[in-house]
Enzyme design. Sequence first.
Site, PDB file in Angstrom:
ATOM      1  N   ASP A 134       0.842  -1.190   0.000  1.00 40.87           N
ATOM      2  CA  ASP A 134       0.000   0.000   0.000  1.00 40.87           C
ATOM      3  C   ASP A 134       0.884   1.250   0.000  1.00 40.87           C
ATOM      4  O   ASP A 134       1.882   1.330   0.714  1.00 40.87           O
ATOM      5  CB  ASP A 134      -0.916   0.001   1.234  1.00 40.87           C
ATOM      6  CG  ASP A 134      -2.055   0.992   1.098  1.00 40.87           C
ATOM      7  OD1 ASP A 134      -3.210   0.536   0.962  1.00 40.87           O
ATOM      8  OD2 ASP A 134      -1.794   2.215   1.114  1.00 40.87           O
ATOM      9  N   ILE A 135       0.500   2.240  -0.789  1.00 38.49           N
ATOM     10  CA  ILE A 135       1.313   3.449  -0.941  1.00 38.49           C
ATOM     11  C   ILE A 135       1.276   4.321   0.322  1.00 38.49           C
ATOM     12  O   ILE A 135       2.206   5.098   0.561  1.00 38.49           O
ATOM     13  CB  ILE A 135       0.837   4.233  -2.195  1.00 38.49           C
ATOM     14  CG1 ILE A 135       1.932   5.131  -2.727  1.00 38.49           C
ATOM     15  CG2 ILE A 135      -0.440   5.016  -1.927  1.00 38.49           C
ATOM     16  CD1 ILE A 135       1.655   5.707  -4.111  1.00 38.49           C
ATOM     17  N   ASN A 179     -12.747  -3.107   2.939  1.00 35.76           N
ATOM     18  CA  ASN A 179     -13.597  -1.941   3.143  1.00 35.76           C
ATOM     19  C   ASN A 179     -14.688  -1.996   2.073  1.00 35.76           C
ATOM     20  O   ASN A 179     -14.398  -2.285   0.903  1.00 35.76           O
ATOM     21  CB  ASN A 179     -12.783  -0.652   3.014  1.00 35.76           C
ATOM     22  CG  ASN A 179     -11.769  -0.503   4.136  1.00 35.76           C
ATOM     23  OD1 ASN A 179     -12.012  -0.913   5.265  1.00 35.76           O
ATOM     24  ND2 ASN A 179     -10.615   0.081   3.836  1.00 35.76           N
ATOM     25  N   HIS A 230     -10.602  -5.144  -3.391  1.00 36.57           N
ATOM     26  CA  HIS A 230      -9.254  -5.488  -2.926  1.00 36.57           C
ATOM     27  C   HIS A 230      -9.320  -5.849  -1.453  1.00 36.57           C
ATOM     28  O   HIS A 230     -10.224  -5.415  -0.740  1.00 36.57           O
ATOM     29  CB  HIS A 230      -8.284  -4.306  -3.138  1.00 36.57           C
ATOM     30  CG  HIS A 230      -8.764  -3.029  -2.544  1.00 36.57           C
ATOM     31  ND1 HIS A 230      -9.685  -2.214  -3.195  1.00 36.57           N
ATOM     32  CD2 HIS A 230      -8.498  -2.422  -1.369  1.00 36.57           C
ATOM     33  CE1 HIS A 230      -9.942  -1.162  -2.434  1.00 36.57           C
ATOM     34  NE2 HIS A 230      -9.240  -1.268  -1.314  1.00 36.57           N
ATOM     35  N   MET A 231      -8.334  -6.615  -1.032  1.00 41.02           N
ATOM     36  CA  MET A 231      -8.245  -7.026   0.365  1.00 41.02           C
ATOM     37  C   MET A 231      -6.948  -6.486   0.945  1.00 41.02           C
ATOM     38  O   MET A 231      -5.885  -6.592   0.324  1.00 41.02           O
ATOM     39  CB  MET A 231      -8.271  -8.556   0.450  1.00 41.02           C
ATOM     40  CG  MET A 231      -8.384  -9.088   1.868  1.00 41.02           C
ATOM     41  SD  MET A 231      -8.451 -10.894   1.868  1.00 41.02           S
ATOM     42  CE  MET A 231      -6.765 -11.250   1.396  1.00 41.02           C
ATOM     43  N   HIS A 232      -7.040  -5.891   2.133  1.00 36.14           N
ATOM     44  CA  HIS A 232      -5.866  -5.375   2.836  1.00 36.14           C
ATOM     45  C   HIS A 232      -5.269  -6.473   3.713  1.00 36.14           C
ATOM     46  O   HIS A 232      -6.009  -7.194   4.390  1.00 36.14           O
ATOM     47  CB  HIS A 232      -6.256  -4.213   3.764  1.00 36.14           C
ATOM     48  CG  HIS A 232      -6.813  -3.008   3.071  1.00 36.14           C
ATOM     49  ND1 HIS A 232      -6.090  -1.842   2.925  1.00 36.14           N
ATOM     50  CD2 HIS A 232      -8.010  -2.787   2.479  1.00 36.14           C
ATOM     51  CE1 HIS A 232      -6.835  -0.942   2.290  1.00 36.14           C
ATOM     52  NE2 HIS A 232      -7.998  -1.491   2.007  1.00 36.14           N
TER      53      HIS A 232
HETATM   54  P1  5GP Z   1      -9.643   1.424   0.317  1.00 37.90           P
HETATM   55  O1  5GP Z   1      -9.744   2.609   1.215  1.00 37.90           O
HETATM   56  O2  5GP Z   1     -10.317   1.658  -1.014  1.00 37.90           O
HETATM   57  O3  5GP Z   1     -10.086   0.138   0.971  1.00 37.90           O
HETATM   58  O4  5GP Z   1      -8.116   1.187   0.071  1.00 37.90           O
HETATM   59  C1  5GP Z   1      -7.420   1.726  -1.007  1.00 37.90           C
HETATM   60  C2  5GP Z   1      -5.956   1.655  -0.643  1.00 37.90           C
HETATM   61  O5  5GP Z   1      -5.214   1.819  -1.816  1.00 37.90           O
HETATM   62  C3  5GP Z   1      -5.525   2.765   0.329  1.00 37.90           C
HETATM   63  O6  5GP Z   1      -4.969   2.176   1.505  1.00 37.90           O
HETATM   64  C4  5GP Z   1      -4.490   3.551  -0.471  1.00 37.90           C
HETATM   65  O7  5GP Z   1      -3.409   3.985   0.311  1.00 37.90           O
HETATM   66  C5  5GP Z   1      -4.077   2.560  -1.541  1.00 37.90           C
HETATM   67  N1  5GP Z   1      -3.671   3.171  -2.801  1.00 37.90           N
HETATM   68  C6  5GP Z   1      -4.338   4.147  -3.482  1.00 37.90           C
HETATM   69  N2  5GP Z   1      -3.730   4.442  -4.635  1.00 37.90           N
HETATM   70  C7  5GP Z   1      -2.611   3.646  -4.671  1.00 37.90           C
HETATM   71  C8  5GP Z   1      -1.557   3.506  -5.626  1.00 37.90           C
HETATM   72  O8  5GP Z   1      -1.514   4.156  -6.662  1.00 37.90           O
HETATM   73  N3  5GP Z   1      -0.597   2.583  -5.332  1.00 37.90           N
HETATM   74  C9  5GP Z   1      -0.616   1.837  -4.184  1.00 37.90           C
HETATM   75  N4  5GP Z   1       0.396   0.961  -4.009  1.00 37.90           N
HETATM   76  N5  5GP Z   1      -1.600   1.946  -3.273  1.00 37.90           N
HETATM   77  C10 5GP Z   1      -2.581   2.845  -3.516  1.00 37.90           C
END
Ligand code: 5GP
Length: 112
Positions: A31-32, A88, A101-103
């Site tokens: 995650d970025i 989420n 996606h899964m964290h």
């Molecule tokens: P969400 O909040 O949709 O469950 O999680 C999206 C996740 O994607 C966030 O934790 C965010 O930091 C990550 N993310 C967003 N854009 C990018 C990207 O361009 N590259 C990477 N590696 N992670 C990203």
Amino acid sequence: MAEECIFCNIVNGKTDTQFLYRDDRVVAFADIHPHAPVHDLIVPFQHIRSVNDLQSLDQELMAHMVMTGRELARQRGVDQSGYKLLFNVEWGGGQRIFHIHMHLLGGWDKEK
Ligand code: 5GP
Ligand code: ZN
């Protein structure tokens, strides 16, 4: 592939994102903006908006994502200390990228 979807672009190799894992159904990458010492994302090639949009046919893919998360936790050295596998769902559930996606989150309490 959905136009203008950042995760479609990532899984299809259109960014310089380094993959931690890749097979014919999913990829994993860091995650970025990490929220934990280990914070990775397991993302399918298939563009599905959220958990709400899953169909019966997707059950095997979801199981594969969980098993991939488990294996990645082992590779990242957090399997024994413990970790979270998290989806989420939609805006109120904290989802900001609408490609399922899964964290994988872990690495806090390695001493215990
Ligand atoms: P969400 O909040 O949709 O469950 O999680 C999206 C996740 O994607 C966030 O934790 C965010 O930091 C990550 N993310 C967003 N854009 C990018 C990207 O361009 N590259 C990477 N590696 N992670 C990203
Ligand atoms: Zn997408």
